[in-house]
Design an enzyme around this catalytic site. Structure first.
Site, PDB file in Angstrom:
ATOM      1  CB  THR A 182      -1.244  -0.499   1.469  1.00 29.67           C
ATOM      2  OG1 THR A 182      -1.620  -0.774   1.134  1.00 29.67           O
ATOM      3  CG2 THR A 182      -1.574   1.069   1.102  1.00 29.67           C
ATOM      4  CG  ASP A 213      -6.549   1.556   6.407  1.00 24.87           C
ATOM      5  OD1 ASP A 213      -6.623   0.560   5.961  1.00 24.87           O
ATOM      6  OD2 ASP A 213      -5.822   1.813   7.177  1.00 24.87           O
ATOM      7  CB  THR A 233       0.444   0.808   5.107  1.00 29.28           C
ATOM      8  OG1 THR A 233       0.565  -0.386   4.339  1.00 29.28           O
ATOM      9  CG2 THR A 233       1.880   0.756   5.686  1.00 29.28           C
ATOM     10  N   GLY A 234      -1.647  -1.559   6.535  1.00 22.73           N
ATOM     11  CA  GLY A 234      -1.817  -2.260   7.488  1.00 22.73           C
ATOM     12  C   GLY A 234      -2.924  -3.472   7.294  1.00 22.73           C
TER      13      GLY A 234
HETATM   14  N1  ASP Z   1      -4.663  -1.406   4.736  1.00 24.14           N
HETATM   15  C1  ASP Z   1      -4.675  -1.673   3.778  1.00 24.14           C
HETATM   16  C2  ASP Z   1      -5.959  -1.992   4.069  1.00 24.14           C
HETATM   17  O1  ASP Z   1      -6.422  -2.876   4.758  1.00 24.14           O
HETATM   18  C3  ASP Z   1      -3.554  -3.482   2.724  1.00 24.14           C
HETATM   19  C4  ASP Z   1      -2.354  -2.528   3.714  1.00 24.14           C
HETATM   20  O2  ASP Z   1      -2.840  -1.421   3.194  1.00 24.14           O
HETATM   21  O3  ASP Z   1      -1.622  -3.658   3.770  1.00 24.14           O
HETATM   22  O4  ASP Z   1      -7.109  -2.618   2.585  1.00 24.14           O
END
Ligand code: ASP
Length: 316
Positions: A182, A213, A233-234
Site C-alpha cells: 500500500t 481503511d 498501512t496494515g
Molecule cells: N490497509 C490496507 C487495507 O487494509 C492494506 C495495507 O495497507 O497493506 O486495505
C-alpha cells in the site's frame, strides 16, 4: 538599550518566520509487513522506486508547489509502478479481481476525497482528489466513482491493466498473495500546509466488496494543519475500528503529544494489544516526523528542506 533589545527580538522572530515559511518536508511509505533482508531480494528496485517518488515530491515542494500536488503526484508514480500494491500491480481479491481504494486530505481546509472498490480508473488517487474538489461529497464507490472520474476526464483503463504476470501467477499458485505495498505520502509545503494521501489494492484475497481503511478519512488518512498529516498501512479492519489516523491527530490536539509519541502510542498501545499489524507515517507543520510500525519492516522515506533525507525498509 531596551529599544535595541526589542529590535533584535523582532528581527529574530522575523527570520524564524521566514525560515519556517521556506521549509518543506515529505514522507512516503510503500507498505508495511514481513519485509526482511532475507525475503526482499529486489530491495534495490524498491529503494530506487522510493527515491524516484521522493524526487517528484521534492521538486514540487522546492519550487513552491502545494503539499496536495506533491501527495497526488507521488502517489500517481507509485500507482504506475508495478512493485507496489496500488494501481498497476495491485493484489487480487478472492474472486481474482482488483478493487482499488484511495483517499486524500487537505490539512488547511479539512476537505477530503476518496474512492473505493474501483477497477477501471488508472490513478485512483487523482479520482480521490477530484471527489474532494468537485463532487461535494467525500467518498464515492465502485461504478459511481468510475462514472464521476470518466465524466471529469480522468484516464480510464480496462480492468486487465492492473494485472501483472507476476501478481497473477502468485495469485494462481498460492491463492494467497501476501504482497505488501500500500502506498502513502504526507507533505508540508512552503506555505505551511499539510496534506496526506493513501492508495491501495487492499488486502489480498479480501472478500468481493470489502473496503479497507485506506479510503476512510480518519482511519487510513488524515490531515489537519493544527496537528499533523497521517497515512497508514496494515490490517485495515484494525485501523478502521480504532480510527487510527484521527486518533493520532486527537492525541496531539487534546493531549499535546508529539508526532513520535502519538505514532508510537497507537502502534504499541492500541494496535499491538489487539493483534493489529501495520505502520503509520506522521508529519507536523513544523516538519517533525515519525515512522512507527509493529511489523518486521516498512518501505519508508523522508526528505526535508534542511537536508534530512533517508530511505529505509527494515527494522533498525
Ligand atoms: N490497509 C490496507 C487495507 O487494509 C492494506 C495495507 O495497507 O497493506 O486495505
Amino acid at each position: 538599550m531596551r529599544i535595541f533589545i526589542c529590535f533584535i527580538f523582532i528581527l529574530l522572530l522575523f527570520f524564524q518566520n521566514v525560515k519556517c515559511q521556506n521549509s518543506y518536508a515529505i514522507m512516503l511509505h510503500g507498505g508495511a509487513g514481513n519485509i526482511t533482508q532475507e525475503n526482499t531480494k529486489n530491495s534495490e528496485q524498491y529503494k530506487n522506486a522510493l527515491d524516484s517518488a521522493m524526487f517528484i515530491g521534492e521538486n514540487i515542494l522546492k519550487n513552491g508547489g502545494s503539499s496536495l500536488d506533491a501527495v497526488e503526484k507521488v502517489i500517481c508514480f507509485f500507482e504506475d509502478c508495478p512493485l507496489f500494491n496500488a494501481g498497476k500491480g495491485a493484489v487480487f481479491n478472492a474472486d481474482g479481481h482488483n478493487e482499488l481504494d484511495a483517499s486524500i486530505m487537505d490539512g488547511k481546509t479539512l476537505q477530503a476525497g476518496a474512492v473505493a472498490g474501483v477497477g477501471d480508473i488508472k490513478n485512483p488517487i487523482s479520482a480521490a482528489r477530484l471527489v474532494m474538489e468537485k463532487s461535494g461529497h467525500v467518498l464515492l464507490i465502485t461504478d459511481g466513482a468510475s462514472k464521476f472520474a470518466r465524466e471529469n476526464g480522468l484516464e480510464m483503463v480496462d480492468s486487465s491493466y492492473f494485472k501483472t504476470e507476476k501478481s497473477w501467477q502468485r495469485y494462481l499458485k498460492a491463492k494467497k498473495d501476501d504482497k505488501h505495498g500500500t502506498v502513502g505520502c504526507v507533505a508540508l509545503d512552503k506555505s505551511g500546509n499539510l496534506a496526506a494521501g493513501t492508495s491501495t489494492g487492499g488486502m489480498s484475497m479480501k472478500k468481493f466488496g470489502r473496503v479497507g481503511d485506506s479510503p476512510i478519512i480518519g482511519a487510513g488518512t488524515y490531515a489537519n494543519n493544527n496537528t499533523c498529516a497521517v497515512s497508514c498501512t496494515g490490517w485495515g479492519e484494525f485501523f478502521i475500528r480504532n480510527s487510527i489516523a484521527f486518533q493520532i491527530n486527537a492525541l496531539m490536539a487534546f493531549k499535546n503529544l508529539s508526532v513520535s509519541e502519538a505514532a508510537d502510542y497507537v502502534i504499541n498501545q492500541v494496535l499491538t494489544p489487539q493483534g493489529g499489524t501495520g505502520g503509520v507515517i506522521v508529519l507536523d507543520a513544523k516538519g517533525n516526523f515519525a515512522f512507527s510500525f509493529n511489523t518486521t519492516g516498512m518501505f519508508r522515506a523522508v526528505s526535508k528542506s534542511d537536508g534530512t533525507r533517508f530511505i529505509k525498509m527494515f527494522k533498525e
